[in-house]
Structures are given as structure tokens and as C-alpha cells.
Enzyme design. Sequence first.
Site, PDB file in Angstrom:
ATOM      1  N   ASP A 157       0.823  -1.214   0.000  1.00  7.34           N
ATOM      2  CA  ASP A 157       0.000   0.000   0.000  1.00  7.34           C
ATOM      3  C   ASP A 157       0.856   1.262   0.000  1.00  7.34           C
ATOM      4  OD1 ASP A 157      -2.469  -1.093  -0.172  1.00  7.34           O
ATOM      5  OD2 ASP A 157      -3.128  -0.619   1.856  1.00  7.34           O
ATOM      6  N   ASP A 177      -7.722  -7.139  13.606  1.00  9.06           N
ATOM      7  CA  ASP A 177      -7.304  -8.477  14.013  1.00  9.06           C
ATOM      8  C   ASP A 177      -8.156  -8.999  15.172  1.00  9.06           C
ATOM      9  OD1 ASP A 177      -6.310  -6.560  15.728  1.00  9.06           O
ATOM     10  OD2 ASP A 177      -4.210  -6.984  15.307  1.00  9.06           O
TER      11      ASP A 177
END
Length: 523
Positions: free
Chosen positions: A126, A279
Site C-alpha cells: 500500500d 485483528d
Amino acid sequence: MVEFQGASDEVSLQLEFIWRQVREPLIVPILRVAVFLCLTMSLMMLVERVYMGIVICLVKLFDRKPEKQYKWESFKDDVELGNSNYPMVLVQVPMYNEREVYQLSIGAACGLSWPSDRIIIQILDDSTDPTIKELVELECHKWRSKGVNIKYEVRDNRNGYKAGALKEGMKHSYVKQCDYVAIFDADFQPEPDFLWRTIPFFVNNPEIGLVQARWKFVNADECLMTRMQEMSLDYHFRVEQEVGSSTYAFFGFNGTAGVWRTLALNEAGGWKDRTTVEDMDLAVRASLKGWKFLYLSNLKVKNELPSTLKAYRYQQHRWSCGPANLFRKMFREIVTNKKVSFWKKIYVVYSFFFVRKIVAHINTFVFYCIVLPATVVVPEVVVPKWGAVYIPSIITLLNAVGTPRSLHLLLFWILFENTMSLHRTKATIIGLLEASRVNEWVVTEKLGDALKGKVGGKGLKTFRFRIVDRIHMLELLVGFYLLFCGCYDLMYGKNHFFIFLYIQALAFFIMAFGYVGTFIPNS
């Protein structure tokens, strides 16, 4: 001069009169309620620490190793099936402008030992810096030329940050053939045998959805701040995650150094970017679907701790704000879930979220940095010795057992944690209220070997100095508040509490002016 002195005395008398008028009917009752609430939260924290201490002792006493708790058999070659006997594994490495560590992480991922036609390395880049993107792509080409099945994937936006990158990575057609997904952040360097030690647990135990490894910090000795971080994180890994894995087969995924069963990941709904702890979000949703998690404390993956104060503050904001916001979003879903037991719900809601992610942060700051010092100025309110001394001492010692080599730094750790609790408390409240900065995501800066190269491995030399970046006003204000309370106790108090107040005030001043951690040398 005489007129000025008289006016000054008159103002002092008026202030003293106002203080006496509001102290008894207003300040004293409020402070007593605050003391009661803080003592209650302290007891909650104590019970939590003692419970986990007992469980971890029993785990060690009865030698409950994962290999004994679950079936584990190494893979055996099959002449007829060949490599198809091995499951297909996808290794994801999300990146964002990782100039200092991209070679280390890509090299470690490509160095994983597994049949070459049964593993895919996926670099999710990214990066917004064109130079870094080019370097990462060239590194991928280099490994591809060596026969490694490596995919370099980019996207035209950064929507969802890391969660968005991982989600996008799972959409590629070649991922459908993968049974398991291993995830490593850009500064993580797994050993070559990582997959051989994790995948067999999945193959022989279909109920396991996640296998998490422990973190090993390569730069723990870089500065005092990294030593403090090591003490806090070692307790998390050696106690909290071990207890969660051994008792309820649940803990929060750490976002890296773990392997997911693809079926569990998809069944849980995949990656979501609704909080900054994607997460933990995935882990809670997968657990509510009935999947079990396994933590391997003897499997360590090398990584880097943030060594600059700026990087650490951004990380702690995300780690404190995200869980609180996730708790707000998922509380009802957890309570009404039909697939998990009542006691597991209690563990997740009360122990995992409420006590560890909310109470611990808020109580540490409010009690030790606001309420306790205030009782010096308001002697009508007395905090019992068991609440002011004994409970904090026991909690501190139980926290410190995770890193015995740093016991001599216990006082520094207490001061550091109390100071950081201001930042964590603010982030926790932002998460609970979904206020501004709730979805703020700043990638934790990694230095890799760059700092050693610039200063010859000898610590600090010159550093960037921008006064705007270095002064933190909240820490400064709390420091002055503690200093005032300390001076008041020295002049009017009957104990020696001012010693702690002065030391804690100094810690806040040091943090306020940014004299913590490693300073990045000028290029």
C-alpha cells in the site's frame, strides 16, 4: 507596594473562603465516590491478575503443552500423492512505505520451508512513495527469479488500511486454492520451520481456526522505553494469551505471526475495517462461530518494538481506542450469541474486554495520577493502605513476573506505565464514545538497522528538534498538578507521599517534553 500586597492578601482570603465553601459539600463527596469506584476497579484488576496467575501456574505444573492438549503429527511423504499431500498455504505480508524493513520481511517470508508448489507469498503493498514501491517490486522480482511463487499486489486506494489490504488480497483467484493463511507484518521475521510447527495442528484438529505464535523483540535493549514495552508485552504473551488459550481456547489475534484456517476466516465474515483493531475484530467474530484458537508460547517470531516516542504513542492510541470501540460495537452480539457457552461469554465480555481493555487503562490513570494525589489536598478523604499500597504492589509484581531480567527496572516501569495511562485513557474514552480520532490509523514507524548504520550502533547522537512535535500539553498539565500536590503534602501533609508525587511529576515532565525513547539522527 503596600496596596498591591493588600490586594494580594484579599484575593488569597477570597480564594480560601471559596475553597472552604465548596470543599465540604461538593469536593469531599465527589472524591469519596471516586475513591470507592477506583478501589472497586483495583479489586477487579487484582482478582483478574491472581486468577491468571493461578491458571498459568497450573498450566506449568501439569505441563499442558499444546502437543499434549491437541493432536500433533508431523507430515510424512507420500509417494503416490507427492506434494499434494501437503495443504496449500498463502503467506500475506502487508506493507506501507517500509523502506527500512521490506528486504528483511520479504526475505523471511520467502525463506519459509514448505514444498515450493504448495505455498504462495503475497506482498500487499500500500506504499504511497513511488521509490519504495519500486524497491519492493524489484525485491519481489528477485525472489521470483529464484523460483519462489511470490505475488506483488497493489491497489489504487488505501481504504480500510491494513484490513482493506488483507481483504483485497483474499479476493484473488489463486487464493481460493489455499487452505491456510499465514500473516506477518513488515517487521516480522519468522524462522524457516514456522509452517512445519503450526500447520499440523490444523490438519489434526478441525476445530482449530487460528494458531498464534509469540513475539520476540530484537531491539528490546535499544533504550529504556523498549525495555518498558518488553515488560508489558511479555506479560501479555506469557500470561494473558497462554491463559486464554488453555482455558477458553480464545484470545485476541495479534494481527501478525499467526496462521488462520481459510474456512474460519471466511465463515467469520472476513476482514472488516470498522475499527482500528481489525485483528481482534476477526478473532471475536470467529470465536462466536465456535472456532477454537491455539497459542504456541514456544514458537517465537522476531519483530521490532517502536523505539521512538511518536511511533509508540500512535501505536498505543490504536491499541487502546480500537478495543474499546470494538467492545461498544460487539457487546450485544457477544451476549446474544448461541454458539458459545455462558462462561466463555463472561470471559470475553468481563475479563478480556472490560477489565483488561477499559478498567485497567482508566483506573491506572484516574486513581494513581488524579484521585490519590487529590486526597493530599482534601485530608477528609482517606484511602486505606490496602488500596493505596498493597493492591498496587501485588498487581505490579504479578505483571513483572513475565520479564524477570528487568525486575531491577520495576520503579521505572511503574512511572512509565502511569504516565502512558493518560494517553491510553484518553484513547479508551474516544473509542467508547466514538469521538474524533476513533478511526485514526498511523502505521508504526520501523527503523530496522537504519539507526545502527547512522550512529554506529552506539545509541543517541544528534536528533531532529521541532518544539511543536516535542511538547505534549496534557502530560505537562498533569505534571504540574502532581507537583502542586507534592508541594502541598510536603508543607502540610503528615506522610511522605510527596516523594512519589515528585518522582511521578518528573516522569510526566520528561514525557511532556519528549525525552523518552530513541531520537532519530539527522541524515
